[in-house]
Design an enzyme around this catalytic site. Structure first.
Site, PDB file in Angstrom:
ATOM      1  N   VAL A  14     -29.877  23.244  -5.055  1.00  0.00           N
ATOM      2  CA  VAL A  14     -28.654  23.815  -4.887  1.00  0.00           C
ATOM      3  C   VAL A  14     -27.496  23.274  -5.333  1.00  0.00           C
ATOM      4  O   VAL A  14     -26.255  24.033  -5.259  1.00  0.00           O
ATOM      5  CB  VAL A  14     -28.603  24.331  -3.370  1.00  0.00           C
ATOM      6  CG1 VAL A  14     -29.581  25.093  -2.730  1.00  0.00           C
ATOM      7  CG2 VAL A  14     -28.387  22.960  -2.525  1.00  0.00           C
ATOM      8  N   ASN A  40     -29.055  29.045   2.890  1.00  0.00           N
ATOM      9  CA  ASN A  40     -29.784  28.305   3.971  1.00  0.00           C
ATOM     10  C   ASN A  40     -30.418  26.884   3.577  1.00  0.00           C
ATOM     11  O   ASN A  40     -31.146  26.464   4.248  1.00  0.00           O
ATOM     12  CB  ASN A  40     -31.093  29.199   4.241  1.00  0.00           C
ATOM     13  CG  ASN A  40     -31.586  28.755   5.777  1.00  0.00           C
ATOM     14  OD1 ASN A  40     -30.844  28.262   6.675  1.00  0.00           O
ATOM     15  ND2 ASN A  40     -32.785  28.723   5.812  1.00  0.00           N
ATOM     16  N   SER A  94     -23.639  26.617  11.706  1.00  0.00           N
ATOM     17  CA  SER A  94     -24.452  26.007  12.760  1.00  0.00           C
ATOM     18  C   SER A  94     -23.440  26.280  14.071  1.00  0.00           C
ATOM     19  O   SER A  94     -22.346  26.386  14.031  1.00  0.00           O
ATOM     20  CB  SER A  94     -24.834  24.634  12.532  1.00  0.00           C
ATOM     21  OG  SER A  94     -24.937  23.883  13.705  1.00  0.00           O
ATOM     22  N   TYR A 107     -22.575  16.098   9.602  1.00  0.00           N
ATOM     23  CA  TYR A 107     -23.294  17.393   9.828  1.00  0.00           C
ATOM     24  C   TYR A 107     -22.281  18.563  10.451  1.00  0.00           C
ATOM     25  O   TYR A 107     -22.103  19.362   9.916  1.00  0.00           O
ATOM     26  CB  TYR A 107     -24.435  17.485  10.505  1.00  0.00           C
ATOM     27  CG  TYR A 107     -25.293  18.720  10.682  1.00  0.00           C
ATOM     28  CD1 TYR A 107     -25.969  19.300   9.645  1.00  0.00           C
ATOM     29  CD2 TYR A 107     -25.059  19.236  11.863  1.00  0.00           C
ATOM     30  CE1 TYR A 107     -26.619  20.446   9.841  1.00  0.00           C
ATOM     31  CE2 TYR A 107     -25.802  20.495  12.056  1.00  0.00           C
ATOM     32  CZ  TYR A 107     -26.407  21.121  11.100  1.00  0.00           C
ATOM     33  OH  TYR A 107     -27.274  22.404  11.283  1.00  0.00           O
ATOM     34  N   ALA A 109     -18.896  18.224  10.538  1.00  0.00           N
ATOM     35  CA  ALA A 109     -17.787  18.404   9.656  1.00  0.00           C
ATOM     36  C   ALA A 109     -18.260  19.540   8.450  1.00  0.00           C
ATOM     37  O   ALA A 109     -17.495  20.475   7.943  1.00  0.00           O
ATOM     38  CB  ALA A 109     -17.223  17.276   9.060  1.00  0.00           C
ATOM     39  N   SER A 110     -19.543  19.270   7.772  1.00  0.00           N
ATOM     40  CA  SER A 110     -19.970  19.900   6.828  1.00  0.00           C
ATOM     41  C   SER A 110     -20.276  21.508   7.297  1.00  0.00           C
ATOM     42  O   SER A 110     -19.838  22.575   6.422  1.00  0.00           O
ATOM     43  CB  SER A 110     -21.414  19.528   5.964  1.00  0.00           C
ATOM     44  OG  SER A 110     -22.420  19.882   7.072  1.00  0.00           O
ATOM     45  N   LYS A 111     -20.449  21.704   8.443  1.00  0.00           N
ATOM     46  CA  LYS A 111     -20.786  23.119   8.992  1.00  0.00           C
ATOM     47  C   LYS A 111     -19.642  23.775   9.329  1.00  0.00           C
ATOM     48  O   LYS A 111     -19.249  24.889   9.236  1.00  0.00           O
ATOM     49  CB  LYS A 111     -21.690  23.268  10.311  1.00  0.00           C
ATOM     50  CG  LYS A 111     -23.141  22.724   9.713  1.00  0.00           C
ATOM     51  CD  LYS A 111     -23.775  23.729   8.766  1.00  0.00           C
ATOM     52  CE  LYS A 111     -25.306  23.272   8.425  1.00  0.00           C
ATOM     53  NZ  LYS A 111     -25.917  24.390   7.559  1.00  0.00           N
TER      54      LYS A 111
END
Length: 201
Positions: A14, A40, A94, A107, A109-111
């Site tokens: 991706v 996703n 999330s 994780y 922070a990325s979401k």
């Protein structure tokens, strides 16, 4: 009445813009115009104190979760806008995109970044493309297998979920179907939580 549908399997990285372009080209040539995209792809390899996090792991998580989401969304958006069509983009965030998940800082922070990306695209691409984020809690998938198999961690997580259970994958899929459908025709820029009540506390 038809009971099946045509499907296409084409694995891609991706984060590879050229590969994603080839993917969309093949889907359009084999099946037809893409008007719905569910973003996703995601990773979460780090559970630990942020003070001990190495920059390589941080970059890996952001490259897949944020850059990967952006790359696919951009390719989708370009095609929809060029043909003046009607599209629905669903970015998988999330519950960690809405609340803090301690010891999962990169994780989380990325979401949160995906939530911000979703809101920007919803405003920029309206009225041609509806852009929403789906924010699941803990789901019974391979992604959560490690925490579900550790009895102590599992108990702590369940104690934090008002519904006191993990979601079935079909329950999250149902939310995606709703966001993609005409039933959500006036819904854009929404962060749709399916988390068993975690964020409501």
């Amino acid at each position: 009445m038809p009971t099946g549908c045509k499907t296409l399997f084409n694995p891609q990285d991706v984060t590879d813009q050229d590969g994603i372009k080839r993917l969309f080209d093949e889907v359009e040539s084999q099946i037809g115009d893409v008007d719905i995209l569910v973003n996703n792809a995601g990773v979460n390899p780090y559970f630990g104190n942020t003070a001990d996090l190495d920059i390589e792991t941080w970059e890996q998580i952001f490259t897949v979760n944020v850059q990967g989401t952006f790359t696919c969304a951009q390719q989708f958006g370009q095609r929809i806008l060029e043909r003046g069509g009607d599209g629905s983009l669903i970015n998988i965030s999330s519950v960690g995109g809405v609340v803090a998940l301690p010891y999962q800082t990169p994780y989380t922070a990325s979401k949160h970044a995906i939530v911000g990306l979703t809101k920007c695209l919803a405003v920029e691409w309206a009225p041609d493309i509806r852009v929403n984020a789906l924010a699941p809690g803990y789901v019974k998938t391979a992604f959560t297998e490690g925490v579900r198999e550790n009895e102590d961690i599992r108990k702590d997580i369940l104690a934090d979920i008002p519904q006191e259970r993990f979601a079935e994958p079909e329950e999250i899929a149902a939310s995606a179907v709703y966001l993609a459908s005409d039933a959500a025709a006036y819904v854009t820029g929404e962060i749709h939580l399916a988390d068993g009540g975690i964020a409501a506390k």
